[in-house]
Design a protein around this motif. Structure first.
Motif, PDB file in Angstrom:
ATOM      1  N   UNK A  41       7.604  10.619 -10.646  1.00 19.70           N
ATOM      2  CA  UNK A  41       8.895  10.297  -9.790  1.00 19.70           C
ATOM      3  C   UNK A  41       8.948  10.513  -8.225  1.00 19.70           C
ATOM      4  N   UNK A  42       8.381  11.659  -7.947  1.00 21.62           N
ATOM      5  CA  UNK A  42       8.200  12.014  -6.166  1.00 21.62           C
ATOM      6  C   UNK A  42       7.485  11.167  -5.921  1.00 21.62           C
ATOM      7  N   UNK A  43       6.278  10.646  -6.461  1.00 19.78           N
ATOM      8  CA  UNK A  43       5.398   9.903  -5.990  1.00 19.78           C
ATOM      9  C   UNK A  43       6.008   8.618  -5.710  1.00 19.78           C
ATOM     10  N   UNK A  44       6.644   8.018  -6.660  1.00 18.43           N
ATOM     11  CA  UNK A  44       7.171   6.810  -6.546  1.00 18.43           C
ATOM     12  C   UNK A  44       8.437   6.736  -5.523  1.00 18.43           C
ATOM     13  N   UNK A  45       9.170   7.549  -5.377  1.00 12.56           N
ATOM     14  CA  UNK A  45      10.140   7.906  -4.553  1.00 12.56           C
ATOM     15  C   UNK A  45       9.504   7.750  -3.040  1.00 12.56           C
ATOM     16  N   UNK A  46       8.411   8.596  -2.882  1.00  8.68           N
ATOM     17  CA  UNK A  46       7.960   8.509  -1.419  1.00  8.68           C
ATOM     18  C   UNK A  46       7.101   7.280  -1.294  1.00  8.68           C
ATOM     19  N   UNK A  47       6.707   6.444  -2.147  1.00 13.95           N
ATOM     20  CA  UNK A  47       6.028   4.923  -1.968  1.00 13.95           C
ATOM     21  C   UNK A  47       7.479   4.249  -1.617  1.00 13.95           C
ATOM     22  N   UNK A  48       8.392   4.271  -2.252  1.00 12.90           N
ATOM     23  CA  UNK A  48       9.520   3.390  -2.039  1.00 12.90           C
ATOM     24  C   UNK A  48      10.265   3.699  -0.750  1.00 12.90           C
ATOM     25  N   UNK A  49      10.214   5.123  -0.215  1.00 17.01           N
ATOM     26  CA  UNK A  49      10.772   5.165   0.967  1.00 17.01           C
ATOM     27  C   UNK A  49       9.891   5.053   2.440  1.00 17.01           C
ATOM     28  N   UNK A  50       8.730   5.254   2.070  1.00 13.11           N
ATOM     29  CA  UNK A  50       7.685   5.264   3.213  1.00 13.11           C
ATOM     30  C   UNK A  50       7.006   3.486   3.413  1.00 13.11           C
ATOM     31  N   UNK A  51       6.835   3.042   2.250  1.00 16.51           N
ATOM     32  CA  UNK A  51       6.242   1.585   2.271  1.00 16.51           C
ATOM     33  C   UNK A  51       6.797   0.942   1.246  1.00 16.51           C
ATOM     34  N   UNK A  52       7.961   0.436   1.073  1.00 23.04           N
ATOM     35  CA  UNK A  52       8.652  -0.282  -0.249  1.00 23.04           C
ATOM     36  C   UNK A  52       7.776  -1.737  -0.431  1.00 23.04           C
ATOM     37  N   UNK A  53       7.396  -2.272   0.652  1.00 24.84           N
ATOM     38  CA  UNK A  53       6.676  -3.682   0.411  1.00 24.84           C
ATOM     39  C   UNK A  53       5.551  -3.403  -0.179  1.00 24.84           C
ATOM     40  N   UNK A  54       4.719  -2.431   0.098  1.00 23.15           N
ATOM     41  CA  UNK A  54       3.255  -2.081  -0.498  1.00 23.15           C
ATOM     42  C   UNK A  54       3.794  -1.736  -1.870  1.00 23.15           C
ATOM     43  N   UNK A  55       4.730  -0.608  -1.959  1.00 24.96           N
ATOM     44  CA  UNK A  55       4.824  -0.041  -3.336  1.00 24.96           C
ATOM     45  C   UNK A  55       5.395  -1.277  -4.319  1.00 24.96           C
ATOM     46  N   UNK A  56       6.167  -2.041  -3.902  1.00 27.85           N
ATOM     47  CA  UNK A  56       6.679  -3.245  -4.822  1.00 27.85           C
ATOM     48  C   UNK A  56       5.644  -4.431  -5.048  1.00 27.85           C
ATOM     49  N   UNK A  57       4.578  -4.244  -4.036  1.00 29.26           N
ATOM     50  CA  UNK A  57       3.494  -5.102  -4.315  1.00 29.26           C
ATOM     51  C   UNK A  57       2.711  -4.928  -5.635  1.00 29.26           C
ATOM     52  N   UNK A  58       2.514  -3.712  -5.848  1.00 29.50           N
ATOM     53  CA  UNK A  58       1.912  -3.218  -7.041  1.00 29.50           C
ATOM     54  C   UNK A  58       2.406  -4.065  -8.440  1.00 29.50           C
ATOM     55  N   UNK A  59       3.462  -4.402  -8.469  1.00 28.46           N
ATOM     56  CA  UNK A  59       4.229  -5.123  -9.646  1.00 28.46           C
ATOM     57  C   UNK A  59       3.873  -6.532  -9.613  1.00 28.46           C
TER      58      UNK A  59
END
Length: 227
Positions: A111-129
């Protein structure tokens, strides 16, 4: 007889106190403390070499932003290896055979890795979906599948560690029971089974270290995707 094989995975309780907490806290006592002398002994040198090599290999594919996790991941690796190795001793309890404990380690870190991704680069994190170039009709289905695969990651981490250690402990107990029963009936077969048991124990030592490394390595890969 069948049920007694699984008694080793029950969390022992003494005077209403779960001894699993003591089993989890015990490994930290066994590590050698740093010395104030100019030169360290061989054990401290070996420990420092192992930690430095492991940290170097673990953080090699990660950029500088993920190097803040070095102390946490290295400590988790040593902690899991120690728990798994101590669980191979006779009359001991292995906390990492409990799915609840493994999920308790995997879920917060994932969960910490997911939160870091959503906070730092939300577009890139959501792009994995949603992979690039997906046809329009498949977009809702792929988003659902990728979301499920994302949330199943901590469960996969916990189940993998639990299943491998549980299977190894059960196999060791089954072969040890067979060797004890065959000792009076067929001594030669009992000796052969004992040799197999010794080789299996060596294999379980390797499995204990490899599974701890795989657990931390997968967390590192999740961190790499979000940093």
């Amino acid at each position: 007889m069948t049920l007694s094989f699984f008694d080793q995975f029950m969390s022992p309780i003494f005077l209403g106190i779960p001894l699993a907490a003591i089993a989890i806290a015990l490994p930290w006592i066994l590590f050698p403390a740093p010395t104030t002398r100019w030169t360290n002994n061989r054990l401290l040198n070996l420990q420092s070499w192992f930690v430095s090599r492991f940290t170097q290999q673990l953080l090699l594919p990660i950029n500088l932003g993920g190097h803040k996790w070095a102390a946490l991941l290295t400590s988790l690796m040593i902690f899991l290896i120690t728990l798994n190795m101590l669980g191979l001793l006779p009359y001991t309890f292995t906390p990492t055979t409990q799915l609840s404990i493994n999920l308790g380690l995997a879920t917060p870190l994932w969960l910490a890795t997911v939160i870091i991704g959503m906070r730092n680069q939300p577009t890139h994190a959501l792009g994995h979906l949603l992979p690039e170039g997906t046809p329009g009709p498949l977009i809702p289905v792929l988003i659902i599948i990728e979301t499920i695969s994302l949330f199943i990651r901590p469960l996969a981490l916990g189940v993998r560690l639990t299943a491998n250690l549980t299977a190894g402990h059960l196999l060791i107990q089954l072969i040890a029971t067979a060797s004890f029963v065959l000792l009076s009936l067929m001594p030669a077969v009992a000796i052969a089974v004992t040799v197999v048991l010794f080789l299996l124990t060596l294999l379980e030592v390797a499995v204990a270290m490899i599974q701890a490394y795989v657990f931390v390595l997968l967390l590192t890969l999740y961190l790499q995707e979000n940093v």
